[in-house]
Design a protein around this motif. Structure first.
Motif, PDB file in Angstrom:
ATOM      1  N   TYR A 187      -8.296   6.917   3.807  1.00  0.00           N
ATOM      2  CA  TYR A 187      -8.302   8.775   3.191  1.00  0.00           C
ATOM      3  C   TYR A 187      -7.606   8.769   4.088  1.00  0.00           C
ATOM      4  CZ  TYR A 187      -9.177  13.597   3.133  1.00  0.00           C
ATOM      5  OH  TYR A 187      -8.998  15.090   3.357  1.00  0.00           O
ATOM      6  N   PHE A 188      -6.492   7.976   5.164  1.00  0.00           N
ATOM      7  CA  PHE A 188      -5.890   8.909   5.102  1.00  0.00           C
ATOM      8  C   PHE A 188      -4.450   7.958   4.722  1.00  0.00           C
ATOM      9  CE2 PHE A 188      -8.531   8.714   9.907  1.00  0.00           C
ATOM     10  CZ  PHE A 188      -9.474  10.286   9.172  1.00  0.00           C
ATOM     11  N   ASN A 189      -4.483   7.005   4.304  1.00  0.00           N
ATOM     12  CA  ASN A 189      -3.634   6.583   3.472  1.00  0.00           C
ATOM     13  C   ASN A 189      -2.745   7.439   2.562  1.00  0.00           C
ATOM     14  OD1 ASN A 189      -2.983   4.495   5.307  1.00  0.00           O
ATOM     15  ND2 ASN A 189      -4.688   3.188   4.500  1.00  0.00           N
ATOM     16  N   GLY A 190      -4.140   7.380   1.322  1.00  0.00           N
ATOM     17  CA  GLY A 190      -3.173   8.171   0.554  1.00  0.00           C
ATOM     18  C   GLY A 190      -3.264   9.723   1.016  1.00  0.00           C
ATOM     19  N   ARG A 191      -3.727   9.622   2.078  1.00  0.00           N
ATOM     20  CA  ARG A 191      -2.704  11.620   2.192  1.00  0.00           C
ATOM     21  C   ARG A 191      -1.205  11.321   3.090  1.00  0.00           C
ATOM     22  NH1 ARG A 191      -6.634  15.495   3.533  1.00  0.00           N
ATOM     23  NH2 ARG A 191      -4.461  17.322   3.980  1.00  0.00           N
ATOM     24  N   GLY A 192      -1.368   9.863   3.203  1.00  0.00           N
ATOM     25  CA  GLY A 192       0.219  10.429   3.626  1.00  0.00           C
ATOM     26  C   GLY A 192       0.074   9.890   5.074  1.00  0.00           C
ATOM     27  N   ARG A 193      -0.833   9.984   5.902  1.00  0.00           N
ATOM     28  CA  ARG A 193      -0.858   9.888   6.787  1.00  0.00           C
ATOM     29  C   ARG A 193      -0.795   8.641   8.527  1.00  0.00           C
ATOM     30  NH1 ARG A 193      -1.564  15.347   8.934  1.00  0.00           N
ATOM     31  NH2 ARG A 193      -1.449  16.250   7.072  1.00  0.00           N
TER      32      ARG A 193
ATOM     33  N   MET B 218       0.384  -0.912   0.142  1.00  0.00           N
ATOM     34  CA  MET B 218      -0.200   0.178   0.518  1.00  0.00           C
ATOM     35  C   MET B 218       0.678   1.102   0.134  1.00  0.00           C
ATOM     36  SD  MET B 218      -2.715   1.277   0.032  1.00  0.00           S
ATOM     37  CE  MET B 218      -3.703  -0.016  -0.025  1.00  0.00           C
ATOM     38  N   GLY B 219       2.148   1.338   0.559  1.00  0.00           N
ATOM     39  CA  GLY B 219       3.025   2.452   1.008  1.00  0.00           C
ATOM     40  C   GLY B 219       3.567   2.802  -0.929  1.00  0.00           C
ATOM     41  N   VAL B 220       3.766   1.528  -1.511  1.00  0.00           N
ATOM     42  CA  VAL B 220       3.848   1.973  -2.878  1.00  0.00           C
ATOM     43  C   VAL B 220       3.122   1.961  -3.855  1.00  0.00           C
ATOM     44  CG1 VAL B 220       5.058   0.302  -4.881  1.00  0.00           C
ATOM     45  CG2 VAL B 220       5.794   0.190  -2.357  1.00  0.00           C
ATOM     46  N   THR B 221       2.085   1.303  -3.655  1.00  0.00           N
ATOM     47  CA  THR B 221       0.609   2.423  -4.284  1.00  0.00           C
ATOM     48  C   THR B 221       0.521   4.098  -3.742  1.00  0.00           C
ATOM     49  OG1 THR B 221      -0.401   0.150  -4.244  1.00  0.00           O
ATOM     50  CG2 THR B 221      -1.687   1.767  -4.673  1.00  0.00           C
ATOM     51  N   VAL B 222       0.603   4.611  -3.034  1.00  0.00           N
ATOM     52  CA  VAL B 222       0.083   5.435  -2.693  1.00  0.00           C
ATOM     53  C   VAL B 222       1.779   6.459  -3.362  1.00  0.00           C
ATOM     54  CG1 VAL B 222       0.295   7.287  -0.886  1.00  0.00           C
ATOM     55  CG2 VAL B 222      -0.843   5.265  -0.823  1.00  0.00           C
ATOM     56  N   LEU B 223       2.621   5.768  -2.986  1.00  0.00           N
ATOM     57  CA  LEU B 223       4.037   6.917  -3.173  1.00  0.00           C
ATOM     58  C   LEU B 223       4.200   6.881  -4.954  1.00  0.00           C
ATOM     59  CD1 LEU B 223       6.871   5.718  -1.498  1.00  0.00           C
ATOM     60  CD2 LEU B 223       6.045   7.864  -1.505  1.00  0.00           C
ATOM     61  N   LEU B 224       3.418   6.055  -5.614  1.00  0.00           N
ATOM     62  CA  LEU B 224       4.170   5.463  -7.159  1.00  0.00           C
ATOM     63  C   LEU B 224       2.365   6.589  -7.657  1.00  0.00           C
ATOM     64  CD1 LEU B 224       5.349   3.993  -9.235  1.00  0.00           C
ATOM     65  CD2 LEU B 224       3.543   2.350  -9.360  1.00  0.00           C
ATOM     66  N   GLY B 225       0.910   6.307  -7.124  1.00  0.00           N
ATOM     67  CA  GLY B 225      -0.118   7.799  -7.379  1.00  0.00           C
ATOM     68  C   GLY B 225       0.291   8.844  -7.147  1.00  0.00           C
ATOM     69  N   GLN B 226       1.150   9.392  -6.088  1.00  0.00           N
ATOM     70  CA  GLN B 226       1.757   9.947  -5.616  1.00  0.00           C
ATOM     71  C   GLN B 226       2.594  10.708  -7.137  1.00  0.00           C
ATOM     72  OE1 GLN B 226       2.849  11.273  -2.148  1.00  0.00           O
ATOM     73  NE2 GLN B 226       0.955  10.669  -0.745  1.00  0.00           N
ATOM     74  N   ALA B 227       3.453  10.646  -7.105  1.00  0.00           N
ATOM     75  CA  ALA B 227       4.478  10.157  -8.638  1.00  0.00           C
ATOM     76  C   ALA B 227       4.159  10.620  -9.876  1.00  0.00           C
ATOM     77  CB  ALA B 227       5.305   9.322  -8.606  1.00  0.00           C
ATOM     78  N   ILE B 228       3.044   9.836 -10.567  1.00  0.00           N
ATOM     79  CA  ILE B 228       2.457   9.260 -11.123  1.00  0.00           C
ATOM     80  C   ILE B 228       1.410  10.789 -11.428  1.00  0.00           C
ATOM     81  CG2 ILE B 228       0.860   8.847 -12.701  1.00  0.00           C
ATOM     82  CD1 ILE B 228       1.931   6.036 -12.141  1.00  0.00           C
ATOM     83  N   GLY B 229       0.526  11.320 -10.288  1.00  0.00           N
ATOM     84  CA  GLY B 229      -0.175  12.634 -10.466  1.00  0.00           C
ATOM     85  C   GLY B 229       1.153  13.447 -10.535  1.00  0.00           C
ATOM     86  N   ALA B 230       1.984  13.462 -10.307  1.00  0.00           N
ATOM     87  CA  ALA B 230       3.104  14.609 -10.220  1.00  0.00           C
ATOM     88  C   ALA B 230       4.135  14.826 -11.096  1.00  0.00           C
ATOM     89  CB  ALA B 230       4.174  15.209  -8.570  1.00  0.00           C
ATOM     90  N   LYS B 231       3.584  13.647 -11.886  1.00  0.00           N
ATOM     91  CA  LYS B 231       4.576  13.574 -13.451  1.00  0.00           C
ATOM     92  C   LYS B 231       5.794  13.849 -13.974  1.00  0.00           C
ATOM     93  CE  LYS B 231       0.155  15.886 -16.263  1.00  0.00           C
ATOM     94  NZ  LYS B 231      -0.205  16.313 -17.304  1.00  0.00           N
TER      95      LYS B 231
ATOM     96  N   ALA C 260      -4.040   9.630  -3.458  1.00  0.00           N
ATOM     97  CA  ALA C 260      -2.790   9.577  -3.382  1.00  0.00           C
ATOM     98  C   ALA C 260      -2.836  10.795  -4.416  1.00  0.00           C
ATOM     99  CB  ALA C 260      -2.006   8.650  -3.335  1.00  0.00           C
ATOM    100  N   GLN C 261      -3.433   9.799  -5.660  1.00  0.00           N
ATOM    101  CA  GLN C 261      -3.371  11.159  -6.949  1.00  0.00           C
ATOM    102  C   GLN C 261      -3.609  12.257  -6.575  1.00  0.00           C
ATOM    103  OE1 GLN C 261      -4.054   9.043 -10.856  1.00  0.00           O
ATOM    104  NE2 GLN C 261      -3.108   7.045 -10.576  1.00  0.00           N
ATOM    105  N   ASN C 262      -4.103  12.711  -6.900  1.00  0.00           N
ATOM    106  CA  ASN C 262      -4.903  14.078  -6.304  1.00  0.00           C
ATOM    107  C   ASN C 262      -3.971  14.719  -5.366  1.00  0.00           C
ATOM    108  OD1 ASN C 262      -7.720  14.567  -7.883  1.00  0.00           O
ATOM    109  ND2 ASN C 262      -7.382  12.976  -7.087  1.00  0.00           N
ATOM    110  N   VAL C 263      -2.945  13.782  -4.507  1.00  0.00           N
ATOM    111  CA  VAL C 263      -3.109  15.008  -3.061  1.00  0.00           C
ATOM    112  C   VAL C 263      -1.149  14.800  -4.706  1.00  0.00           C
ATOM    113  CG1 VAL C 263      -1.101  14.536  -1.224  1.00  0.00           C
ATOM    114  CG2 VAL C 263      -3.559  13.961  -1.015  1.00  0.00           C
ATOM    115  N   GLY C 264      -1.116  14.419  -4.895  1.00  0.00           N
ATOM    116  CA  GLY C 264       0.642  14.441  -5.998  1.00  0.00           C
ATOM    117  C   GLY C 264       0.395  16.064  -6.644  1.00  0.00           C
ATOM    118  N   ALA C 265      -1.064  15.901  -6.806  1.00  0.00           N
ATOM    119  CA  ALA C 265      -1.654  17.180  -7.896  1.00  0.00           C
ATOM    120  C   ALA C 265      -1.994  17.992  -7.339  1.00  0.00           C
ATOM    121  CB  ALA C 265      -3.166  16.546  -8.645  1.00  0.00           C
TER     122      ALA C 265
END
Length: 449
Positions: free
Chosen positions: A378-384, A71-84, A301-306
């Protein structure tokens, strides 16, 4: 790619489209242990049911370490993709491969060597002890495949693709069901056959996913993975920093189940089998909130990245409304039809009656879990993730375990009374999550829907 719809346009439709394959994947993953228990229950003894139920929980305790880190990988990867940032995404995937390989090998060695000690620690009834040890050791030998499958699935979910992981587990589950019927039903291999079927199915799932990802252009990684990516030390540290609290949270929840099972195992093989069936049913009955927990983690996660926190919060409320409606229906089912649900796994009337009592008091949990799981996603996606770990520890060790032990020691107690600890701990968890959610809204001034 699917992830584009996460960042703009309507919320409910893409969130549901993403959650449905996750839900179906969870159904199939639940069938791994569920079919094992069902087939052994129909063709074996009550002791065999106890062995698969307890052995399955021990394996789950090991598996959640991997799924939590994933799940940590999913969140980090989602944030990286959201931030391009494709290079950052490649570093994360390379770090995952290095980290997960080491963890899988360590878990395998520990479980194979200490299966007997784990079974004794669980207070497994004496008549079920040999089969429990065998089940754990055989399943542990396939830990590398469990890890590899979860790694690939986590990558796809981080990219906003939940359909491919569903395909992988569909193939594996089909193989598992067929082999369960052959090994247990026809060859009468009991728990050993069920465990062997699971390992072969998991290996098949992994190898298919590799071939699928390599030869299907549409589903290849949207970034190039190079040798230099494996030399990046920061990625492993970030995965551990974000994923370890999630893994620890999932692990301590599973450990709490193990402790509670250990407490109830002391009441005899019927109680042990009943609680084992109830725990298997939970995985099926909580499918909607569990799928939204994973879906929200990726979506948020992706929306946090964006840098779109408002959209992430609106998605949370959409998920809660859907999840609670489903949770209410599950509450009615478990409260009114517990005997029917138990009969799916066993023909033993004593076990069915005992399971029905436990499900009746546990049924209120499904109303609360519908909200709790969405909040955790929601908390996981926010990185909390540190709060997710903290609330889990407090819920388990301040409420669920002490209350379960206290109720199990009351004169004339039964599973109806003991089961009260389940919804009480869920209520405590909900109060903690609501408090933290309100705190987050004030900190970031998120626009409420």
């Amino acid at each position: 790619m699917e992830n584009n719809t996460f960042l703009e346009g309507k919320i409910a439709a893409p969130l549901i489209r993403f959650a449905i394959p996750l839900m179906m994947s969870l159904v199939l993953q639940a069938l791994y242990g569920g079919v094992d228990l069902m087939v052994v229950g129909k063709f074996g003894t009550t002791a065999s049911i106890s062995a698969v139920a307890t052995g399955g929980q021990v394996m789950q305790a090991a598996t959640v370490i991997i799924t939590g880190l994933t799940m940590g990988v999913t969140v980090l990867l989602g944030q990286a993709i959201g931030a391009k940032k494709p290079e950052e995404a490649a570093h994360i995937v390379a770090g995952q491969i290095k980290l997960f390989t080491c963890i899988a090998l360590m878990i395998t060695v520990v479980l194979v060597c200490f299966a007997k000690q784990a079974s004794l620690l669980m207070h497994v009834p004496e008549e079920a002890l040999p089969e429990t040890i065998t089940y754990i050791r055989i399943c542990a030998s396939g830990m590398i495949f469990i890890t590899a499958y979860n790694s690939v699935s986590g990558i796809f979910r981080g990219m906003g693709n939940s359909r491919s992981p569903f395909l992988f587990v569909l193939i594996a589950c089909t193989i598992n069901i067929i082999l369960d019927l052959v090994f247990v039903g026809l060859l009468h291999m009991s728990t050993a056959g069920a465990a062997l079927a699971t390992v072969i199915a998991q290996a098949s799932s992994f190898f298919f996913s590799i071939v699928y990802m390599k030869y299907t252009k549409k589903h290849r990684l949207p970034f190039r993975l190079k040798l230099s990516d494996f030399k990046q030390k920061g990625a492993v540290r970030r995965i551990i920093s974000l994923g370890l609290p999630i893994a620890a949270q999932d692990f301590q929840v599973t450990v709490s189940f193990l402790i509670i099972t250990s407490i109830l195992n002391s009441l005899g093989v019927v109680a042990s089998a009943s609680v084992g069936i109830a725990e298997k049913l939970f995985v099926f009955l909580a499918l909607v909130p569990m799928s939204f927990m994973s879906a929200l983690s990726a979506f948020v996660a992706q929306n946090v990245g964006a840098n779109n926190i408002s959209r992430a919060t609106k998605a949370f409320f959409v998920a809660v409304r859907i999840s609670f409606c489903c949770g209410f229906m599950v509450f009615l089912l478990t409260f009114l039809q517990g005997d029917f649900l138990a009969s799916i796994f066993t023909n033993d009337p004593e076990v069915i009656a005992s399971t029905q009592l436990y499900l009746k008091s546990c049924s209120f949990e499904y109303l609360l879990t519908a909200i709790n799981f969405c909040m955790l996603g929601y908390f996981n996606g926010r990185g909390r993730t540190k709060f997710v770990l903290l609330q889990g520890v407090l819920t388990v060790f301040l409420v669920r375990i002490p209350l379960s032990y206290f109720l199990s020691r009351l004169p004339g107690t039964n599973l109806l009374i003991i089961g009260i600890a389940v919804p009480m701990s869920a209520l405590f968890e909900l109060l903690l999550c609501i408090g933290f959610f309100i705190k987050l809204q004030k900190e970031k001034k998120v626009v409420m829907p």
